[in-house]
Design an enzyme around this catalytic site. Structure first.
Site, PDB file in Angstrom:
ATOM      1  N   TYR A   1     -16.235  15.626 -15.852  1.00 10.11           N
ATOM      2  CA  TYR A   1     -16.138  14.462 -15.797  1.00 10.11           C
ATOM      3  C   TYR A   1     -17.176  14.806 -14.920  1.00 10.11           C
ATOM      4  O   TYR A   1     -17.363  14.863 -13.897  1.00 10.11           O
ATOM      5  CB  TYR A   1     -14.924  13.484 -15.214  1.00 10.11           C
ATOM      6  CG  TYR A   1     -15.211  12.015 -15.940  1.00 10.11           C
ATOM      7  CD1 TYR A   1     -15.382  11.128 -16.688  1.00 10.11           C
ATOM      8  CD2 TYR A   1     -15.551  11.346 -14.345  1.00 10.11           C
ATOM      9  CE1 TYR A   1     -15.713   9.921 -16.424  1.00 10.11           C
ATOM     10  CE2 TYR A   1     -15.557  10.024 -14.264  1.00 10.11           C
ATOM     11  CZ  TYR A   1     -15.883   9.822 -15.930  1.00 10.11           C
ATOM     12  OH  TYR A   1     -16.446   7.890 -15.292  1.00 10.11           O
TER      13      TYR A   1
ATOM     14  N   ARG B 237       0.613  -1.452   0.005  1.00  3.45           N
ATOM     15  CA  ARG B 237      -0.313   0.241   0.024  1.00  3.45           C
ATOM     16  C   ARG B 237       1.259   1.490   0.001  1.00  3.45           C
ATOM     17  O   ARG B 237       0.591   2.618  -0.359  1.00  3.45           O
ATOM     18  CB  ARG B 237      -1.443   0.074   0.742  1.00  3.45           C
ATOM     19  CG  ARG B 237      -1.856   1.390   1.177  1.00  3.45           C
ATOM     20  CD  ARG B 237      -3.028   1.172   1.872  1.00  3.45           C
ATOM     21  NE  ARG B 237      -3.476   0.657   3.490  1.00  3.45           N
ATOM     22  CZ  ARG B 237      -2.228   0.808   4.459  1.00  3.45           C
ATOM     23  NH1 ARG B 237      -1.847   2.331   4.531  1.00  3.45           N
ATOM     24  NH2 ARG B 237      -1.995  -0.065   6.098  1.00  3.45           N
TER      25      ARG B 237
ATOM     26  N   ASP C  76      -6.884  17.517 -16.342  1.00 12.60           N
ATOM     27  CA  ASP C  76      -7.329  15.898 -16.043  1.00 12.60           C
ATOM     28  C   ASP C  76      -6.988  16.078 -17.543  1.00 12.60           C
ATOM     29  O   ASP C  76      -7.486  16.794 -18.429  1.00 12.60           O
ATOM     30  CB  ASP C  76      -8.328  16.087 -15.792  1.00 12.60           C
ATOM     31  CG  ASP C  76      -8.758  14.525 -15.875  1.00 12.60           C
ATOM     32  OD1 ASP C  76      -8.758  13.628 -16.887  1.00 12.60           O
ATOM     33  OD2 ASP C  76      -9.610  14.038 -15.333  1.00 12.60           O
TER      34      ASP C  76
HETATM   35  C1  LIG Z   1     -12.875   8.528 -17.375  1.00 15.81           C
HETATM   36  C2  LIG Z   1     -12.618   9.800 -16.291  1.00 15.81           C
HETATM   37  C3  LIG Z   1     -12.568   9.961 -15.558  1.00 15.81           C
HETATM   38  C4  LIG Z   1     -12.644   9.425 -14.095  1.00 15.81           C
HETATM   39  O1  LIG Z   1     -11.702   7.847 -14.198  1.00 15.81           O
HETATM   40  P1  LIG Z   1     -11.938   6.208 -13.590  1.00 15.81           P
HETATM   41  O2  LIG Z   1     -10.921   5.635 -13.931  1.00 15.81           O
HETATM   42  O3  LIG Z   1     -13.732   6.107 -14.308  1.00 15.81           O
HETATM   43  O4  LIG Z   1     -12.360   6.566 -11.999  1.00 15.81           O
HETATM   44  C5  LIG Z   1     -11.886  11.170 -14.971  1.00 15.81           C
HETATM   45  N1  LIG Z   1     -11.764  12.210 -15.299  1.00 15.81           N
HETATM   46  C6  LIG Z   1     -12.225  12.119 -16.941  1.00 15.81           C
HETATM   47  C7  LIG Z   1     -11.807  12.926 -18.460  1.00 15.81           C
HETATM   48  C8  LIG Z   1     -12.449  11.180 -17.611  1.00 15.81           C
HETATM   49  O5  LIG Z   1     -12.869  11.006 -19.335  1.00 15.81           O
END
Ligand SMILES: *Cc1c(COP(=O)(O)O)cnc(C)c1O
Length: 403
Positions: A112, A59, A184
């Site tokens: 998202y 972890r 992101d």
């Molecule tokens: C899918 C996605 C997430 C979340 O990711 P997971 O792996 O499903 O938890 C966050 N941001 C964007 C832009 C995504 O497409």
């Protein structure tokens, strides 16, 4: 600072820093272990005290996972990286290490759906405020910054409307105000865009998407400075526990080797299909950074190396038209997620963004007629054939109704 890796991205995605593996193994081993034994009680003491480098418990860190973390940091040009059990674990851990009650966050309009859900929970239960705003204009952004603003969190391109945010402009604001800029980067991947080059502080990926690339795992990644990543690792991740397992890390290392090849194919297919879609009479509008008529085209060209493998479009008609169109598709799968070998289509208003209240959804310009396509690696001819037959059937229905 880490030594800049001078090799090209596609080489680095394969070789990393080229350390080599035990026994000359070409592929890194999967260290499928929960814990690591110490040679002596004293060694255990020194490891826990942080005086001796070495593994303790998976972890806290695991060698296979660590290899992935170093590779993504290298690709993003960051000092360090950290892997999580999902993109949402990455996002929640990064935010949890940054904010406390009473803080404020500025968020790009159209994030998202689950990121929006997380922010709502932080607000309702932990008194962390946020504003969802358009990030086109510098003065507009500045007008929302408050004394308690901690960070600016954006997606670019934005899911699912593909709007693009000028990261250089935004980072001049966040640097000026001493705020952390988090991007992101899921939609672009480091092959198309490296936010740290434009002044971002933290980059997040849902590695479930392009980085994994095969639709067979859920994972998240974050990159940033040594200090920031160490902070996330030693608090949010260690104590909340959203770690990635060694096998999934190994699959991601495998995915990375073909990331560049795949991204270029996703992008070229998106370009081919966009040209066909924009002239089809059943289509009202396309949202695609590579479309010369798209309002964010020039900006996308400035900061992205290609236009991405996603495209959203609005059909003429309504929600029923959009759903009927989806039901006519035969090869293309109706599924959320993106970046896989298979072409996927989803209806944001009722799927990825269903958790976003209607009013917010309208502000985000996610209409009931909007569909999002993630182009796979199939032949573009076959993808178009499937789309075209479904579009033609949809057009017939619409024109029948008009008569
Ligand atoms: C899918 C996605 C997430 C979340 O990711 P997971 O792996 O499903 O938890 C966050 N941001 C964007 C832009 C995504 O497409």
């Amino acid at each position: 600072m880490t030594q800049m890796n001078k090799k090209q991205l596609e080489t680095r995605a394969i070789h990393g820093k080229g350390k080599g593996n035990e026994h000359g193994s070409l592929v890194p081993p999967i260290y499928q272990t929960s814990t690591f034994s110490f040679a002596s009680a004293e060694q255990g003491e020194q490891r826990f005290a942080g005086n001796e480098k070495g593994y303790i418990y998976s972890r806290l860190a695991n060698p296979t996972v660590r290899e992935l973390e170093e590779k993504i940091a290298d690709l993003e040009g960051a000092e360090d990286g950290i892997a999580f059990s999902s993109g949402m674990a990455a996002i929640s851990s990064v935010l949890a290490s940054l904010v406390k009650s009473g803080d404020h966050l500025l968020i790009s309009e159209g994030v998202y759906g689950c990121t929006f859900g997380l922010l709502t929970m932080l607000k309702d239960r932990f008194q962390v405020e946020f504003d969802l705003i358009e990030m086109d204009d510098e003065a507009h952004i500045r007008s929302f910054i408050k004394p308690n603003t901690k960070a600016v969190y954006v997606e670019t391109p934005i899911n699912p409307t593909m709007r693009v945010i000028d990261m250089a402009m935004l980072s001049s604001v966040t640097k000026d105000k001493g705020l952390t800029l988090i991007v992101d980067n899921t939609f672009a991947s480091p092959i198309l865009q490296r936010p740290l080059e434009f002044g971002a502080d933290v980059v997040i990926h849902s590695a479930t998407k392009y980085i994994g690339g095969h639709g067979d795992l859920i994972a998240g990644l974050a990159c940033g400075s040594n200090d920031f990543i160490t902070g996330v690792r030693s608090s949010a991740q260690k104590d909340m526990g959203g770690i990635l397992g060694p096998f999934d890390a190994w699959l991601l290392l495998r995915g990375l080797k073909t990331l560049s090849l795949r991204m270029h194919r996703h992008c070229s297919t998106a370009k081919i299909i966009s040209e066909k879609l924009r002239t089809h009479k059943a289509v009202e509008k396309i949202y695609y950074p590579g479309d010369p008529d798209f309002s964010y085209h020039a900006l996308a060209q400035k900061q992205m190396d290609d236009s991405g493998g996603l495209l959203s479009f609005e059909l003429k008609g309504n929600k029923q038209t959009a759903q009927a169109f989806m039901n006519q598709l035969s090869m293309i799968k109706i599924a959320v997620s993106l970046g896989d070998a298979e072409t996927l289509i989803q209806h944001p208003a009722t799927m990825t963004h269903a958790v976003v209240p209607e009013q917010e959804r309208q502000k985000m310009k996610i209409s009931d007629r909007l569909l999002r396509l993630s182009f796979g690696l199939e032949s573009p001819d076959d993808i178009w054939e499937d789309l075209e037959q479904a579009l033609n059937k949809t057009t017939e229905k619409v024109s029948k109704r008009i008569k």
